[in-house]
Design an enzyme around this catalytic site. Sequence first.
Site, PDB file in Angstrom:
ATOM      1  N   THR A 197       0.818  -1.219   0.000  1.00 21.79           N
ATOM      2  CA  THR A 197       0.000   0.000   0.000  1.00 21.79           C
ATOM      3  C   THR A 197       0.844   1.259   0.000  1.00 21.79           C
ATOM      4  O   THR A 197       0.511   2.246  -0.655  1.00 21.79           O
ATOM      5  CB  THR A 197      -0.935   0.007   1.225  1.00 21.79           C
ATOM      6  OG1 THR A 197      -1.813  -1.113   1.153  1.00 21.79           O
ATOM      7  CG2 THR A 197      -1.749   1.282   1.290  1.00 21.79           C
ATOM      8  N   SER A 227       1.047  -7.335  -1.017  1.00 20.79           N
ATOM      9  CA  SER A 227       1.623  -8.377  -0.163  1.00 20.79           C
ATOM     10  C   SER A 227       0.752  -9.628  -0.080  1.00 20.79           C
ATOM     11  O   SER A 227       1.221 -10.685   0.363  1.00 20.79           O
ATOM     12  CB  SER A 227       1.896  -7.837   1.243  1.00 20.79           C
ATOM     13  OG  SER A 227       0.706  -7.603   1.963  1.00 20.79           O
ATOM     14  N   THR A 258       1.097  -4.463   4.321  1.00 19.80           N
ATOM     15  CA  THR A 258       0.825  -4.820   5.723  1.00 19.80           C
ATOM     16  C   THR A 258       0.180  -6.194   5.895  1.00 19.80           C
ATOM     17  O   THR A 258       0.319  -6.809   6.941  1.00 19.80           O
ATOM     18  CB  THR A 258      -0.085  -3.771   6.380  1.00 19.80           C
ATOM     19  OG1 THR A 258      -1.350  -3.740   5.704  1.00 19.80           O
ATOM     20  CG2 THR A 258       0.548  -2.395   6.345  1.00 19.80           C
ATOM     21  N   ASP A 259      -0.520  -6.689   4.878  1.00 20.04           N
ATOM     22  CA  ASP A 259      -1.316  -7.906   5.077  1.00 20.04           C
ATOM     23  C   ASP A 259      -0.470  -9.123   5.425  1.00 20.04           C
ATOM     24  O   ASP A 259      -0.883  -9.962   6.223  1.00 20.04           O
ATOM     25  CB  ASP A 259      -2.167  -8.196   3.831  1.00 20.04           C
ATOM     26  CG  ASP A 259      -3.343  -7.236   3.700  1.00 20.04           C
ATOM     27  OD1 ASP A 259      -3.607  -6.498   4.668  1.00 20.04           O
ATOM     28  OD2 ASP A 259      -3.989  -7.225   2.640  1.00 20.04           O
TER      29      ASP A 259
END
EC number: 3.5.1.1
Length: 315
Positions: A12, A52, A83-84
Amino acid sequence: MKKILLIATGGTIASRETEHGLRPALSAGDLRAAMGVKDAAVETLDLLSLDSTNITPTHWERIAQCVAGRRQAHDGIIITHGTDTMAYTAAALYYMLEHIACPVVLTGAQRPLGMEGSDAEANLRLAARAALSGHSGVMIAFGGRIIHGNAAKKIHSRADDAFRSIGRAEIDLNEAPIPPSAPFHLNETLERRVAVLRLYPGMSPDAVTSCIRNGCRGIIIEGYGLGSVPTGDAEESFLPALQLAYEAGCTVVLTTQCIDGGADIRRYEVGVRAAELGVLSGGSLPIEALYALLMQRLAEQPEGRPLRSLESIAQ
């Protein structure tokens, strides 16, 4: 002058809006200025450009090899990442980059760099501070927190402080750095044949036997409470499936679905009976770290021989 290597992998933080939603588009060079570094030289490297969600163990191996090859030329390394799956990547690198002497800092953002209200710049500046801190090892810098790579879990899908440290205290950059206790070693391969199963009421043990028949060398079961599975009093006991796993040379690890407190399968009968069949306890490690660790340990274990202990994984 100190040197930082900024490795971009997408996420992101580097995304821009498209007709199908956000997609990674920015380069490491685009991100560099937002770090605000004035007293160090920053080299950039565009290694990947992925959401990700699309990160796999093959990418972990590629990132680890890249870091290992460049670690001695830099005082710190920053990896921007979505972040995932950031906690999974951090855990994998934690075990693959064993005893690395420089800080390897993963960071990202909940909103793209340049978007109004973005957390990207703050996280990049925190990551830069960590990269220049002298602290060694893999860590996540996000939302004002510095978290050990094998203790991170994303607990909120949107919040700026989305990550928490599980089972370990956060890293205090103001404390004196502790150097590695042994020389650096790259564990460059991972065993892919590892499955993660989440237990639910009424779940059939056939899920375990199916994994074994499909050639899994490791199975992690997210059990209840301290880490337990249905045994003798249940409609369907998991014990025969666990016995089959042991005979097939498949390592089974029981952990907990709870976020805090960890697993201890030596307390209740529903855990003890599993332990008697060679099942191991996941302790206080979050599932992200257990998954990466088991992949790394099994890559070193001869085929057909289950791991006898996870005690050497103590943080």
